[in-house]
Design a protein around this motif. Structure first.
Motif, PDB file in Angstrom:
ATOM      1  N   GLY A  45       0.817  -1.214   0.000  1.00 21.72           N
ATOM      2  CA  GLY A  45       0.000   0.000   0.000  1.00 21.72           C
ATOM      3  C   GLY A  45       0.846   1.258   0.000  1.00 21.72           C
ATOM      4  O   GLY A  45       0.563   2.220  -0.716  1.00 21.72           O
ATOM      5  N   ARG A  46       1.905   1.262   0.778  1.00 20.38           N
ATOM      6  CA  ARG A  46       2.805   2.428   0.811  1.00 20.38           C
ATOM      7  C   ARG A  46       3.522   2.613  -0.510  1.00 20.38           C
ATOM      8  O   ARG A  46       3.663   3.727  -1.000  1.00 20.38           O
ATOM      9  CB  ARG A  46       3.846   2.262   1.917  1.00 20.38           C
ATOM     10  N   ALA A  47       3.976   1.515  -1.096  1.00 19.55           N
ATOM     11  CA  ALA A  47       4.692   1.595  -2.370  1.00 19.55           C
ATOM     12  C   ALA A  47       3.772   2.121  -3.468  1.00 19.55           C
ATOM     13  O   ALA A  47       4.168   2.971  -4.274  1.00 19.55           O
ATOM     14  CB  ALA A  47       5.250   0.228  -2.758  1.00 19.55           C
ATOM     15  N   LYS A  48       2.540   1.634  -3.470  1.00 16.00           N
ATOM     16  CA  LYS A  48       1.588   2.089  -4.481  1.00 16.00           C
ATOM     17  C   LYS A  48       1.259   3.562  -4.286  1.00 16.00           C
ATOM     18  O   LYS A  48       1.162   4.323  -5.263  1.00 16.00           O
ATOM     19  CB  LYS A  48       0.313   1.249  -4.416  1.00 16.00           C
ATOM     20  N   ALA A  49       1.084   3.987  -3.053  1.00 18.55           N
ATOM     21  CA  ALA A  49       0.789   5.393  -2.769  1.00 18.55           C
ATOM     22  C   ALA A  49       1.944   6.286  -3.208  1.00 18.55           C
ATOM     23  O   ALA A  49       1.730   7.375  -3.765  1.00 18.55           O
ATOM     24  CB  ALA A  49       0.504   5.582  -1.284  1.00 18.55           C
ATOM     25  N   LYS A  50       3.152   5.827  -2.986  1.00 18.31           N
ATOM     26  CA  LYS A  50       4.315   6.615  -3.400  1.00 18.31           C
ATOM     27  C   LYS A  50       4.396   6.694  -4.925  1.00 18.31           C
ATOM     28  O   LYS A  50       4.705   7.746  -5.491  1.00 18.31           O
ATOM     29  CB  LYS A  50       5.597   6.019  -2.835  1.00 18.31           C
ATOM     30  N   GLN A  51       4.109   5.594  -5.602  1.00 18.15           N
ATOM     31  CA  GLN A  51       4.117   5.596  -7.064  1.00 18.15           C
ATOM     32  C   GLN A  51       3.073   6.557  -7.613  1.00 18.15           C
ATOM     33  O   GLN A  51       3.320   7.282  -8.581  1.00 18.15           O
ATOM     34  CB  GLN A  51       3.879   4.194  -7.604  1.00 18.15           C
ATOM     35  N   ILE A  52       1.901   6.576  -7.011  1.00 21.02           N
ATOM     36  CA  ILE A  52       0.842   7.486  -7.444  1.00 21.02           C
ATOM     37  C   ILE A  52       1.268   8.935  -7.227  1.00 21.02           C
ATOM     38  O   ILE A  52       1.058   9.800  -8.073  1.00 21.02           O
ATOM     39  CB  ILE A  52      -0.481   7.168  -6.709  1.00 21.02           C
ATOM     40  N   VAL A  97       4.333  10.142  -7.128  1.00 18.02           N
ATOM     41  CA  VAL A  97       5.366  10.488  -8.107  1.00 18.02           C
ATOM     42  C   VAL A  97       4.747  10.683  -9.490  1.00 18.02           C
ATOM     43  O   VAL A  97       5.088  11.629 -10.213  1.00 18.02           O
ATOM     44  CB  VAL A  97       6.466   9.396  -8.129  1.00 18.02           C
ATOM     45  N   ALA A  98       3.813   9.830  -9.852  1.00 24.33           N
ATOM     46  CA  ALA A  98       3.161   9.934 -11.166  1.00 24.33           C
ATOM     47  C   ALA A  98       2.396  11.250 -11.292  1.00 24.33           C
ATOM     48  O   ALA A  98       2.446  11.912 -12.322  1.00 24.33           O
ATOM     49  CB  ALA A  98       2.232   8.756 -11.382  1.00 24.33           C
ATOM     50  N   ARG A  99       1.684  11.626 -10.237  1.00 25.25           N
ATOM     51  CA  ARG A  99       0.952  12.898 -10.268  1.00 25.25           C
ATOM     52  C   ARG A  99       1.893  14.080 -10.361  1.00 25.25           C
ATOM     53  O   ARG A  99       1.626  15.052 -11.075  1.00 25.25           O
ATOM     54  CB  ARG A  99       0.075  13.028  -9.028  1.00 25.25           C
ATOM     55  N   LEU A 127       4.849  14.140 -11.732  1.00 24.85           N
ATOM     56  CA  LEU A 127       5.378  14.201 -13.092  1.00 24.85           C
ATOM     57  C   LEU A 127       4.330  14.691 -14.080  1.00 24.85           C
ATOM     58  O   LEU A 127       4.641  15.398 -15.031  1.00 24.85           O
ATOM     59  CB  LEU A 127       5.890  12.826 -13.526  1.00 24.85           C
ATOM     60  N   LYS A 128       3.088  14.329 -13.849  1.00 26.04           N
ATOM     61  CA  LYS A 128       2.022  14.691 -14.777  1.00 26.04           C
ATOM     62  C   LYS A 128       1.682  16.175 -14.705  1.00 26.04           C
ATOM     63  O   LYS A 128       1.474  16.826 -15.725  1.00 26.04           O
ATOM     64  CB  LYS A 128       0.777  13.865 -14.476  1.00 26.04           C
ATOM     65  N   TYR A 129       1.629  16.718 -13.508  1.00 23.06           N
ATOM     66  CA  TYR A 129       1.136  18.083 -13.343  1.00 23.06           C
ATOM     67  C   TYR A 129       2.214  19.140 -13.133  1.00 23.06           C
ATOM     68  O   TYR A 129       1.937  20.320 -13.192  1.00 23.06           O
ATOM     69  CB  TYR A 129       0.143  18.139 -12.184  1.00 23.06           C
ATOM     70  N   TYR A 130       3.439  18.726 -12.867  1.00 30.55           N
ATOM     71  CA  TYR A 130       4.518  19.691 -12.649  1.00 30.55           C
ATOM     72  C   TYR A 130       5.113  20.080 -13.988  1.00 30.55           C
ATOM     73  O   TYR A 130       5.522  19.228 -14.780  1.00 30.55           O
ATOM     74  CB  TYR A 130       5.602  19.082 -11.756  1.00 30.55           C
ATOM     75  N   SER A 131       5.158  21.360 -14.268  1.00 28.50           N
ATOM     76  CA  SER A 131       5.766  21.825 -15.512  1.00 28.50           C
ATOM     77  C   SER A 131       6.829  22.870 -15.174  1.00 28.50           C
ATOM     78  O   SER A 131       6.516  24.019 -14.884  1.00 28.50           O
ATOM     79  CB  SER A 131       4.715  22.405 -16.450  1.00 28.50           C
ATOM     80  N   PRO A 132       8.083  22.477 -15.202  1.00 27.36           N
ATOM     81  CA  PRO A 132       9.153  23.413 -14.871  1.00 27.36           C
ATOM     82  C   PRO A 132       9.320  24.463 -15.960  1.00 27.36           C
ATOM     83  O   PRO A 132       8.895  24.272 -17.105  1.00 27.36           O
ATOM     84  CB  PRO A 132      10.395  22.520 -14.786  1.00 27.36           C
ATOM     85  N   ASP A 133       9.932  25.584 -15.597  1.00 25.21           N
ATOM     86  CA  ASP A 133      10.252  26.610 -16.587  1.00 25.21           C
ATOM     87  C   ASP A 133      11.299  26.045 -17.533  1.00 25.21           C
ATOM     88  O   ASP A 133      12.324  25.517 -17.115  1.00 25.21           O
ATOM     89  CB  ASP A 133      10.787  27.868 -15.902  1.00 25.21           C
ATOM     90  N   THR A 134      11.025  26.145 -18.811  1.00 26.40           N
ATOM     91  CA  THR A 134      11.920  25.587 -19.820  1.00 26.40           C
ATOM     92  C   THR A 134      12.695  26.717 -20.475  1.00 26.40           C
ATOM     93  O   THR A 134      12.107  27.697 -20.921  1.00 26.40           O
ATOM     94  CB  THR A 134      11.115  24.830 -20.889  1.00 26.40           C
ATOM     95  N   ASP A 135      14.011  26.560 -20.539  1.00 26.62           N
ATOM     96  CA  ASP A 135      14.857  27.527 -21.229  1.00 26.62           C
ATOM     97  C   ASP A 135      14.864  27.140 -22.707  1.00 26.62           C
ATOM     98  O   ASP A 135      15.626  26.282 -23.140  1.00 26.62           O
ATOM     99  CB  ASP A 135      16.264  27.505 -20.643  1.00 26.62           C
ATOM    100  N   LEU A 136      13.974  27.750 -23.470  1.00 26.42           N
ATOM    101  CA  LEU A 136      13.823  27.373 -24.871  1.00 26.42           C
ATOM    102  C   LEU A 136      15.060  27.713 -25.701  1.00 26.42           C
ATOM    103  O   LEU A 136      15.380  27.018 -26.655  1.00 26.42           O
ATOM    104  CB  LEU A 136      12.585  28.037 -25.463  1.00 26.42           C
ATOM    105  N   GLY A 137      15.766  28.771 -25.326  1.00 27.33           N
ATOM    106  CA  GLY A 137      16.988  29.128 -26.054  1.00 27.33           C
ATOM    107  C   GLY A 137      18.061  28.059 -25.910  1.00 27.33           C
ATOM    108  O   GLY A 137      18.705  27.671 -26.885  1.00 27.33           O
ATOM    109  N   ALA A 138      18.244  27.573 -24.693  1.00 28.24           N
ATOM    110  CA  ALA A 138      19.238  26.523 -24.467  1.00 28.24           C
ATOM    111  C   ALA A 138      18.826  25.228 -25.161  1.00 28.24           C
ATOM    112  O   ALA A 138      19.663  24.522 -25.721  1.00 28.24           O
ATOM    113  CB  ALA A 138      19.417  26.279 -22.976  1.00 28.24           C
ATOM    114  N   LEU A 139      17.530  24.938 -25.154  1.00 27.78           N
ATOM    115  CA  LEU A 139      17.043  23.740 -25.824  1.00 27.78           C
ATOM    116  C   LEU A 139      17.274  23.817 -27.328  1.00 27.78           C
ATOM    117  O   LEU A 139      17.708  22.851 -27.958  1.00 27.78           O
ATOM    118  CB  LEU A 139      15.551  23.553 -25.532  1.00 27.78           C
ATOM    119  N   GLN A 140      17.048  24.993 -27.888  1.00 26.89           N
ATOM    120  CA  GLN A 140      17.242  25.169 -29.328  1.00 26.89           C
ATOM    121  C   GLN A 140      18.715  25.011 -29.704  1.00 26.89           C
ATOM    122  O   GLN A 140      19.053  24.386 -30.712  1.00 26.89           O
ATOM    123  CB  GLN A 140      16.734  26.538 -29.745  1.00 26.89           C
TER     124      GLN A 140
END
Length: 71
Positions: free
Chosen positions: A4-11, A13-15, A17-30
């Motif tokens: 149960g703890r492992a599944k809760a932790k996986q959920i 982490v998944a959430r 990753l799904k909802y967190y959007s870091p600031d992206t340096d588009l110039g460096a990416l390009q």
């Protein structure tokens, strides 16, 4: 009991990753993906390299028949 703890932790982490959007340096990416926008280096990435130096060097190798062709 630990499942149960492992599944809760996986959920959790998944959430994150799904909802967190870091600031992206588009110039460096390009720059990392292939250069400056609008600048033309003059080289077409689809041009085939010049192999003429190797053609002379390995010409005798191409002329020899392979073992499977000799039969």
């Amino acid at each position: 009991m630990g499942r149960g703890r492992a599944k809760a932790k996986q959920i959790k982490v998944a959430r994150k990753l799904k909802y967190y959007s870091p600031d992206t340096d588009l110039g460096a990416l390009q720059k990392e993906l292939g250069g400056e926008h609008g600048s033309d280096s003059g080289a077409d990435p689809y041009d085939e390299p010049d192999y003429s130096d190797y053609a002379d060097k390995y010409a005798d190798v191409d002329d020899e028949p392979e073992e499977s062709e000799q039969r």
